[in-house]
Design an enzyme around this catalytic site. Structure first.
Site, mmCIF file in Angstrom:
data_model
loop_
_atom_site.group_PDB
_atom_site.id
_atom_site.type_symbol
_atom_site.label_atom_id
_atom_site.label_comp_id
_atom_site.label_asym_id
_atom_site.label_seq_id
_atom_site.Cartn_x
_atom_site.Cartn_y
_atom_site.Cartn_z
ATOM 1 C CG ASN A 78 -0.477 -0.263 2.506
ATOM 2 O OD1 ASN A 78 0.564 -0.892 2.659
ATOM 3 N ND2 ASN A 78 -1.171 0.191 3.525
ATOM 4 C CB ILE A 79 1.681 3.621 -2.341
ATOM 5 C CG1 ILE A 79 2.546 2.401 -2.708
ATOM 6 C CG2 ILE A 79 2.478 4.925 -2.493
ATOM 7 C CD1 ILE A 79 2.849 2.266 -4.191
ATOM 8 C CD GLU A 80 -1.354 4.908 4.582
ATOM 9 O OE1 GLU A 80 -0.800 5.744 5.322
ATOM 10 O OE2 GLU A 80 -2.104 3.999 4.991
ATOM 11 C CB CYS A 90 -5.281 -1.215 -1.624
ATOM 12 S SG CYS A 90 -6.542 -0.380 -0.658
ATOM 13 C CD GLU A 100 -5.615 -5.724 -1.247
ATOM 14 O OE1 GLU A 100 -4.884 -4.712 -1.071
ATOM 15 O OE2 GLU A 100 -6.579 -5.984 -0.525
ATOM 16 C CB CYS A 143 -10.786 -2.088 0.660
ATOM 17 S SG CYS A 143 -10.257 -1.464 -0.949
ATOM 18 C CB CYS A 153 -8.921 -4.263 -3.390
ATOM 19 S SG CYS A 153 -7.658 -2.973 -3.212
#
Ligand code: THU
Length: 132
Positions: free
Chosen positions: A42-44, A53, A55, A86, A89
């Site tokens: 995940n890359i915020e 996310c 996935e 989520c 995803c």
């Protein structure tokens, strides 16, 4: 490739997660139709909404390299409980899922659940609905 190996790769990918806001690291590994594996984390983002996310990172890497059929996907988040994909995803997994895709929600290499697409997204809106 074995499920355990895919889980190990997802755990490795999780280490690269960029999570300054939630501090919640997620890793994913996918197996494409010809056996090629892709991983993601995940890359915020400061906007929060632009967060990607784990996935979707893995899936978008695969699709951008020409692999459009996913046979298996592993998701590893919290080690104490199962982290399920989520809603967004789930929809993206469905777009590229092989008919018999295995969705593997793992705590670690030996504790994991295997779900079908129908179980995690019953009655999905799909490309078939658009006649594709
Ligand atoms: N997250 C994922 O990477 N995958 C999921 O399916 C659930 C949520 C991430 C997004 C965000 O960086 C953090 O977990 C907390 O929501």
């Amino acid at each position: 490739m074995e499920v355990k190996e895919l889980i190990i790769q997802a755990i490795k990918a999780k280490e690269n997660a960029y999570v300054p806001y939630s501090n919640f690291k997620v890793g994913s590994a996918i197996l494409t139709e010809d056996g090629t594996m892709y991983t993601g984390c995940n890359i915020e983002n400061a906007s929060l909404g632009a967060t990607n996310c784990a996935e979707r990172t893995a899936i978008f890497k695969a699709v951008s390299e020409g692999h459009k059929v996913i046979k298996a996907i592993v998701i590893v988040g919290n080690v104490n409980s199962h982290t399920f994909p989520c809603g967004i995803c789930r929809q993206v997994i469905n777009e590229f899922a092989a008919e018999d895709i295995k969705i593997i929600v793992a705590k670690n290499e030996s504790e994991y659940l295997v779900k079908t697409m129908e179980e995690i997204l019953p009655g999905a809106f799909s490309k078939e609905d658009l006649g594709k």
